[in-house]
Design an enzyme around this catalytic site. Structure first.
Site, PDB file in Angstrom:
ATOM      1  N   GLU A 184       0.889  -1.261   0.206  1.00 50.26           N
ATOM      2  CA  GLU A 184       0.021  -0.013   0.040  1.00 50.26           C
ATOM      3  C   GLU A 184       0.894   1.087  -0.159  1.00 50.26           C
ATOM      4  O   GLU A 184       0.373   2.439   0.574  1.00 50.26           O
ATOM      5  CB  GLU A 184      -0.905  -0.037   1.239  1.00 50.26           C
ATOM      6  CG  GLU A 184      -1.948  -1.232   1.041  1.00 50.26           C
ATOM      7  CD  GLU A 184      -2.809  -1.204   2.562  1.00 50.26           C
ATOM      8  OE1 GLU A 184      -3.705  -0.290   2.601  1.00 50.26           O
ATOM      9  OE2 GLU A 184      -2.525  -2.059   3.304  1.00 50.26           O
ATOM     10  N   SER A 223      -6.566  -2.301   1.603  1.00 52.86           N
ATOM     11  CA  SER A 223      -6.895  -1.547   0.444  1.00 52.86           C
ATOM     12  C   SER A 223      -7.399  -2.586  -0.666  1.00 52.86           C
ATOM     13  O   SER A 223      -7.260  -2.174  -1.803  1.00 52.86           O
ATOM     14  CB  SER A 223      -5.686  -0.803  -0.108  1.00 52.86           C
ATOM     15  OG  SER A 223      -5.524   0.081   0.507  1.00 52.86           O
ATOM     16  N   TYR A 229      -9.514   4.417  -4.831  1.00 51.85           N
ATOM     17  CA  TYR A 229      -8.643   5.235  -4.878  1.00 51.85           C
ATOM     18  C   TYR A 229      -8.450   6.126  -6.337  1.00 51.85           C
ATOM     19  O   TYR A 229      -7.882   7.288  -6.222  1.00 51.85           O
ATOM     20  CB  TYR A 229      -7.312   4.957  -4.570  1.00 51.85           C
ATOM     21  CG  TYR A 229      -7.181   4.168  -3.249  1.00 51.85           C
ATOM     22  CD1 TYR A 229      -7.332   5.040  -1.909  1.00 51.85           C
ATOM     23  CD2 TYR A 229      -7.069   2.819  -2.810  1.00 51.85           C
ATOM     24  CE1 TYR A 229      -7.215   4.595  -0.782  1.00 51.85           C
ATOM     25  CE2 TYR A 229      -7.215   2.303  -1.566  1.00 51.85           C
ATOM     26  CZ  TYR A 229      -7.068   3.155  -0.617  1.00 51.85           C
ATOM     27  OH  TYR A 229      -7.178   2.565   0.712  1.00 51.85           O
ATOM     28  N   ARG A 258     -11.240   2.743  11.570  1.00 56.94           N
ATOM     29  CA  ARG A 258     -12.195   2.676  10.918  1.00 56.94           C
ATOM     30  C   ARG A 258     -12.703   1.206  10.589  1.00 56.94           C
ATOM     31  O   ARG A 258     -11.812   0.440  10.202  1.00 56.94           O
ATOM     32  CB  ARG A 258     -12.147   3.285   9.601  1.00 56.94           C
ATOM     33  CG  ARG A 258     -13.384   3.762   8.663  1.00 56.94           C
ATOM     34  CD  ARG A 258     -13.160   4.035   7.179  1.00 56.94           C
ATOM     35  NE  ARG A 258     -13.137   2.924   6.404  1.00 56.94           N
ATOM     36  CZ  ARG A 258     -11.726   2.613   5.724  1.00 56.94           C
ATOM     37  NH1 ARG A 258     -10.643   3.323   5.827  1.00 56.94           N
ATOM     38  NH2 ARG A 258     -11.873   1.319   5.237  1.00 56.94           N
ATOM     39  N   ASP A 317     -15.238  -1.502   8.632  1.00 60.27           N
ATOM     40  CA  ASP A 317     -16.064  -2.062   7.616  1.00 60.27           C
ATOM     41  C   ASP A 317     -17.214  -2.895   7.789  1.00 60.27           C
ATOM     42  O   ASP A 317     -17.047  -3.937   8.673  1.00 60.27           O
ATOM     43  CB  ASP A 317     -15.275  -2.131   6.379  1.00 60.27           C
ATOM     44  CG  ASP A 317     -14.094  -1.510   6.071  1.00 60.27           C
ATOM     45  OD1 ASP A 317     -14.671  -0.426   6.321  1.00 60.27           O
ATOM     46  OD2 ASP A 317     -13.204  -1.868   5.455  1.00 60.27           O
ATOM     47  N   GLU A 369     -13.937  -5.920   8.952  1.00 67.70           N
ATOM     48  CA  GLU A 369     -12.403  -5.820   9.490  1.00 67.70           C
ATOM     49  C   GLU A 369     -12.291  -4.302  10.060  1.00 67.70           C
ATOM     50  O   GLU A 369     -13.393  -3.389   9.932  1.00 67.70           O
ATOM     51  CB  GLU A 369     -11.375  -5.852   8.349  1.00 67.70           C
ATOM     52  CG  GLU A 369     -11.687  -5.026   7.324  1.00 67.70           C
ATOM     53  CD  GLU A 369     -10.741  -5.361   5.778  1.00 67.70           C
ATOM     54  OE1 GLU A 369      -9.718  -4.419   5.771  1.00 67.70           O
ATOM     55  OE2 GLU A 369     -10.912  -6.105   5.173  1.00 67.70           O
ATOM     56  N   ASN A 378      -9.560  -1.072  10.463  1.00 71.95           N
ATOM     57  CA  ASN A 378      -8.186  -0.178   9.799  1.00 71.95           C
ATOM     58  C   ASN A 378      -7.633   0.531  10.854  1.00 71.95           C
ATOM     59  O   ASN A 378      -8.576   1.434  11.508  1.00 71.95           O
ATOM     60  CB  ASN A 378      -8.435   0.743   8.437  1.00 71.95           C
ATOM     61  CG  ASN A 378      -8.982  -0.317   7.380  1.00 71.95           C
ATOM     62  OD1 ASN A 378      -8.361  -0.698   6.688  1.00 71.95           O
ATOM     63  ND2 ASN A 378     -10.338  -0.470   7.353  1.00 71.95           N
ATOM     64  N   GLY A 400      -6.963   5.613   5.724  1.00 70.84           N
ATOM     65  CA  GLY A 400      -6.419   6.538   4.468  1.00 70.84           C
ATOM     66  C   GLY A 400      -6.715   8.015   4.835  1.00 70.84           C
ATOM     67  O   GLY A 400      -7.698   8.261   5.551  1.00 70.84           O
TER      68      GLY A 400
END
Length: 325
Positions: free
Chosen positions: A24, A156, A226, A265, A267, A281, A283, A287
């Site tokens: 990433e 990602s 992205y 964050r 999901d 999951e 993070n 980002g």
């Protein structure tokens, strides 16, 4: 440790860690550039620092007092950099060593959540070099189709495949195994895809507004995350009354049981039939690019990008500080 409203002079010389050695790297450079510009605009003595090009020991020698971790994936989000900064005694943003190491591993995260009664899709773990064709075929029997196949420790959406036909299963597993020794095969949940950021630590952790993600053909992959403007992000999320609050409460609980701090964050998939959420999951170094979701959610809560960066930097800490507090 400075409060949220502390003067920027209290931060000292700040390193924005970006780039790194993970898959990433490209996204991390985009995140780090945004954070660097924001902190400098707020008067912080911030500097770009790429651990792939400079030894972390230099941080101490060069007089850095604090680090903003804008690294993503391995060697940045997995507890390794956090451990190095603990040894150097330099406070950093985001989760500590243990929470980072667990959270980067999607299987370990699911095990902790399941132990705490937090809903997450049913899964099967396959290990590189140990699975047979029969093992792969058995996954479809156990989980049904479609099946989500992904490396256990990538972010990602790198290496993620949605397998619609049993004949495609072997190739998807082999592709994921090329990226990680552990391959997570996960039951697909059909329904709304949402994400929810969290800011803070422990009892002070609070959820930001939920974002509903509507990707082209439901394919929220690396490209659609992205590099295109085709994915729609809905905030306010437009979920039925009460659902957003329930998801926020669940996400904060999931964040706390992993021992996360600073920000993160999570999901979530919402089953279209039952309307029950399942957590996918977390993070722990999300980002911060122009397409990123934490800044989008924060903006909906009245927190601008520059103020968000400053708030996260103000919360930088060491594990020892948290334990001794």
């Amino acid at each position: 440790m400075p409060s949220q409203g502390a003067g920027t002079h209290d931060f000292g010389k700040v390193a924005v860690l970006m780039g790194g050695k993970s898959a990433e790297r490209e996204v991390s450079l985009m995140s780090g550039s945004g954070v660097l510009k924001a902190l400098q605009a707020k008067g912080v003595d911030a500097h770009a620092y790429d651990p792939a090009e400079r030894d972390l020991v230099e941080l101490k020698r060069k007089g850095f007092k604090r680090c903003f971790i804008a690294l993503h994936g391995r060697f940045g989000e997995d507890g390794t950099v956090q451990g190095a900064l603990e040894l150097l005694g330099i406070p950093y943003t985001g989760s500590g060593v243990m929470a980072s190491a667990i959270s980067i591993d999607k299987v370990m995260t699911k095990r902790v959540w399941m132990a705490e009664g937090i809903p997450t899709p049913k899964y099967t773990l396959l290990q590189r070099g140990a699975y047979t064709r029969e093992d792969v075929a058995r996954v479809v029997d156990d989980l049904g189709l479609p099946v989500i196949v992904k490396p256990a420790r990538e972010g990602s959406s790198i290496g993620v495949a949605k397998v619609q036909n049993a004949a495609d299963m072997q190739a998807a597993v082999d592709a994921a195994a090329a990226l990680d020794a552990d391959v997570l095969c996960e039951q697909f949940v059909a329904g709304d895809e949402v994400t929810c950021p969290v800011l803070g630590t422990g009892a002070d952790a609070r959820a930001l507004p939920v974002i509903r993600i509507v990707a082209p053909e439901g394919n929220y992959d690396y490209q659609n995350k992205y590099f295109t403007d085709d994915t729609k992000y809905l905030v306010p999320c437009g979920l039925p009354e009460g659902e957003e609050a329930a998801i926020q409460e669940l996400v904060v609980k999931a964040y706390r049981v992993l021992g996360c701090r600073g920000w993160g964050r999570i999901d979530v998939m919402i089953d279209a039939k039952t309307r029950q959420p399942s957590l996918l999951e977390i993070n722990t170094s999300p980002g911060m690019t122009g397409h990123s979701l934490v800044p989008m959610s924060a903006r909906a809560a009245g927190i601008g990008y520059e103020d968000l960066c400053l708030r996260l930097l103000a919360a930088a800490a060491l594990d020892q500080e948290i334990v001794q507090a």
